[in-house]
Enzyme design. Structure first.
Site, PDB file in Angstrom:
ATOM      1  N   CYS A  92      35.486  38.316  40.190  1.00 43.70           N
ATOM      2  CA  CYS A  92      36.569  37.333  40.230  1.00 43.70           C
ATOM      3  C   CYS A  92      35.960  35.976  40.509  1.00 43.70           C
ATOM      4  CB  CYS A  92      37.557  37.713  41.338  1.00 43.70           C
ATOM      5  SG  CYS A  92      38.937  36.573  41.483  1.00 43.70           S
ATOM      6  N   HIS A 134      44.422  42.621  36.802  1.00 48.41           N
ATOM      7  CA  HIS A 134      43.691  41.780  37.768  1.00 48.41           C
ATOM      8  C   HIS A 134      44.333  40.393  37.865  1.00 48.41           C
ATOM      9  CE1 HIS A 134      39.810  40.147  39.570  1.00 48.41           C
ATOM     10  NE2 HIS A 134      40.465  39.056  39.219  1.00 48.41           N
ATOM     11  N   GLU A 135      44.613  39.786  36.706  1.00 54.67           N
ATOM     12  CA  GLU A 135      45.155  38.406  36.721  1.00 54.67           C
ATOM     13  C   GLU A 135      46.561  38.367  37.309  1.00 54.67           C
ATOM     14  OE1 GLU A 135      43.137  36.106  36.436  1.00 54.67           O
ATOM     15  OE2 GLU A 135      41.570  37.333  35.529  1.00 54.67           O
ATOM     16  N   HIS A 138      46.843  38.273  40.987  1.00 56.83           N
ATOM     17  CA  HIS A 138      46.682  36.947  41.609  1.00 56.83           C
ATOM     18  C   HIS A 138      48.046  36.274  41.845  1.00 56.83           C
ATOM     19  CE1 HIS A 138      42.383  36.127  41.782  1.00 56.83           C
ATOM     20  NE2 HIS A 138      42.206  36.575  40.553  1.00 56.83           N
TER      21      HIS A 138
HETATM   22 NI    NI Z   1      40.326  37.010  39.746  1.00 56.64          NI
END
Ligand code: NI
Length: 169
Positions: A92, A134-135, A138
């Site tokens: 990341c 993953h995104e 966030h």
């Molecule tokens: Ni990330």
């Protein structure tokens, strides 16, 4: 990692096709390209909106991964397809120089809109599905280390992969 903006839940975008949104997406794209990221979420540049971008051809940070089309995804909604989970290495741009093994759904349907408000609805698998999960994490204030189940599989990229040419920041 450690900045409270990365732990906040981001707000939905309500206006599309604006100069402000186009400028945010352009900033995110520049940042992602400069750092060879596979994806980036707006909170990573300090903007608390539900905007992610992702995509890559060949990426030196992920030399083994299949290409993913460049995508702007706003106000995303995710739905796993089936229960299959798969472990895979993640990094990341907000946790520079490190990698960890994270379980993610192998097959995923995702929907949302682009910067002009045009709808997007895709069903994807493997690395593409991983990047989206993953995104979008966030946007809910979750960094991948919180998803790691076995902390022996978390460390510095150059220590974990001493023989590989992985470019990392
Ligand atoms: Ni990330």
């Amino acid at each position: 990692m450690g900045d409270p903006r990365l732990l906040a839940v981001a707000e939905p975008v309500r206006q599309f096709g604006t100069a402000e949104l186009a400028s945010l997406v352009a900033d995110m794209r520049d940042t992602m390209r400069d750092l060879n990221g596979a994806g980036l979420a707006a909170p990573q540049i300090g903007v608390g909106l539900r905007v992610v971008i992702f995509g890559m051809d060949h990426n030196p940070r992920y030399p083994e991964a299949d290409p993913v089309p460049f995508t702007v995804l706003i106000n995303p909604v995710l739905a796993p397809v089936g229960d299959d989970m798969e472990d895979g290495w993640e990094g990341c741009l907000s946790v520079p120089g490190m990698r960890g093994v994270v379980p993610r759904y192998k097959h995923l349907r995702y929907a949302g809109v682009d910067a002009d408000g045009q709808p997007l609805d895709r069903t994807v698998s493997n690395f593409h599905a991983r990047v989206v999960q993953h995104e979008v994490d966030h946007l809910d204030g979750i960094l991948y280390p919180r998803r790691i189940r076995d902390l022996t599989q978390f460390g510095f990229t150059e220590a974990l992969f001493p023989d590989e040419e992985i470019v990392d920041d």
